[in-house]
Design a protein around this motif. Structure first.
Motif, short mmCIF file in Angstrom:
data_model
loop_
_atom_site.label_atom_id
_atom_site.label_comp_id
_atom_site.label_asym_id
_atom_site.label_seq_id
_atom_site.Cartn_x
_atom_site.Cartn_y
_atom_site.Cartn_z
N ASP A 156 40.48 27.94 43.58
CA ASP A 156 40.08 28.83 42.47
C ASP A 156 38.65 28.52 42.03
O ASP A 156 37.87 29.41 41.70
N ALA A 159 36.18 30.07 44.32
CA ALA A 159 36.02 31.50 44.04
C ALA A 159 35.11 31.69 42.82
O ALA A 159 34.21 32.54 42.81
N SER A 173 31.71 39.42 41.81
CA SER A 173 32.37 40.15 40.72
C SER A 173 31.77 39.60 39.45
O SER A 173 31.98 38.44 39.11
N ARG A 247 33.54 32.92 49.66
CA ARG A 247 33.54 34.39 49.68
C ARG A 247 34.98 34.92 49.86
O ARG A 247 35.43 35.79 49.13
N TYR A 248 35.68 34.34 50.86
CA TYR A 248 37.07 34.78 51.08
C TYR A 248 37.92 34.49 49.84
O TYR A 248 38.74 35.31 49.43
N ALA A 249 37.70 33.31 49.25
CA ALA A 249 38.48 32.96 48.06
C ALA A 249 38.21 33.96 46.94
O ALA A 249 39.14 34.41 46.26
N GLU A 251 37.41 36.98 47.17
CA GLU A 251 38.03 38.28 47.43
C GLU A 251 39.51 38.28 47.02
O GLU A 251 40.06 39.31 46.65
N ARG A 252 40.12 37.08 47.09
CA ARG A 252 41.55 36.98 46.79
C ARG A 252 41.86 36.61 45.35
O ARG A 252 42.88 37.01 44.81
N VAL A 253 40.97 35.80 44.76
CA VAL A 253 41.25 35.27 43.41
C VAL A 253 40.54 36.14 42.38
O VAL A 253 39.36 36.44 42.54
N ASP A 254 41.27 36.52 41.34
CA ASP A 254 40.64 37.30 40.28
C ASP A 254 39.97 36.33 39.31
O ASP A 254 40.63 35.70 38.50
N THR A 255 38.63 36.18 39.45
CA THR A 255 37.95 35.17 38.63
C THR A 255 37.72 35.68 37.20
O THR A 255 37.40 34.92 36.32
N ASP A 257 40.13 37.27 35.08
CA ASP A 257 41.50 37.77 34.97
C ASP A 257 41.78 38.35 33.59
O ASP A 257 42.93 38.51 33.19
#
Ligand SMILES: Nc1ncnc2c1ncn2[C@@H]1O[C@H](COP(=O)(O)OP(=O)(O)OP(=O)(O)O)[C@@H](O)[C@H]1O
Length: 286
Positions: A156, A159, A173, A247-249, A251-255, A257
């Motif tokens: 996390d 990310a 983001s 970068r991959y993290a 894309e998956r984790v909503d930083t 939230d």
């Protein structure tokens, strides 16, 4: 540094001389932020789309910070750059020299200092309407942070790192809670930054903070030195791989939230009722 600025898309396409962007530089007066400030001022001297402001924070570390703020003053005078100075004592009523004595949370000095510094850099970035907050972190700093995130298994955090300062602007983001950050020297090894400061005869204050004692980071630093010595290029390859994973993290984790609230005490963005800085200040006042 210029390639990094270009690749990360730090200068927005819609910036114009009539509608410039403001970049706030965290200028400690140490070699990294002095070199960063010098290079940014040279690069954008003739560019009316970018307005540079330097901010120096006095943490209340007798001797050490007085000298580095003199260096910051000399540099910004020389570059005719706007320079603001703030202090922990005026802003928070504490000085780091006293905080290390009190130490109510039984933590390393850097743990308090980092929270207070981040608070002021973000707060003043907001106050000056800055579009970007730039710091002098170099390749060694970033590779250490990357390894710490690996070793702690903190995906996390990877990310968050990507969205806060690591990723190219168009890929991050962004939230409206924090001014985006950038570290344009993050490809340059620490020794090369120091060499540049010396060769360009810049007024940098090159001494270790007397309270510096980040034990874990110190271990990682040692490890990196020995790996780099045996396998030159290790820091660069760590960063190349880490950036890809971050970068991959991201894309998956909503930083972002949606968990941000305003701190009950100071109004700063926080995920709880009170921000960490206010918690630490209460502990120090108790
Ligand atoms: N007192 C401060 N005032 C303003 N910015 C700061 C201050 N301390 C740190 N920063 C910012 O954070 C970056 C990384 O902090 P770090 O603790 O590595 O700095 P330093 O060792 O004091 O100085 P430098 O990194 O400039 O050589 C600095 O390059 C600078 O941009």
């Amino acid at each position: 540094m210029r390639r990094r600025i270009r690749e990360d898309g730090l200068v927005p396409r819609d910036a114009t001389p009539e509608d410039p962007v403001t970049w706030l530089i965290g200028l400690s007066g140490g070699k990294d932020s002095v070199v960063l400030t010098q290079l940014l001022a040279e690069t954008f001297a003739e560019d009316p789309r970018i307005e540079l402001v330097a901010l120096s924070i006095h943490e209340g570390i007798e001797g050490y910070r007085d000298e580095s703020l003199d260096a910051a003053e000399a540099l910004t005078d020389d570059l005719a750059l706007r320079h603001e100075t703030v202090s922990y004592s005026e802003e928070f009523g504490v000085r780091m020299d006293d905080v290390v004595e009190d130490d109510p949370e039984n933590m390393a000095a850097c743990a308090y200092c980092g929270v207070f510094r981040r608070d002021l850099l973000s707060r003043y970035a907001d106050e000056y309407d800055a579009d970007l907050l730039l710091t002098g972190h170099n390749l060694d700093d970033e590779a250490e942070t990357a390894l710490m995130n690996f070793f702690e298994g903190d995906v996390d955090q990877m990310a968050k790192h990507f969205d806060a300062s690591l990723g190219p602007m168009p890929e991050r983001s962004l939230t409206d809670k924090h001014v985006p950050r950038a570290k344009p020297l993050r490809d340059v090894p620490e020794k090369e930054v120091a060499l540049y400061a010396r060769l360009a005869d810049l007024p940098a204050h090159i001494t270790e903070c007397p309270h510096a004692e980040e034990a874990y980071r110190g271990e990682i630093q040692e490890l990196l030195y020995s790996m780099e010595e045996a396998h030159p290029g290790t820091r660069h390859s760590i960063m190349a791989g880490y950036e890809q994973l971050a970068r991959y993290a991201a894309e998956r984790v909503d930083t972002d939230d949606g968990a941000y609230d305003a701190c009950d005490t100071c109004g700063a963005p926080t995920s709880g009722d009170r921000c960490r800085k206010c918690q630490l200040l209460s502990a120090l006042a108790a």
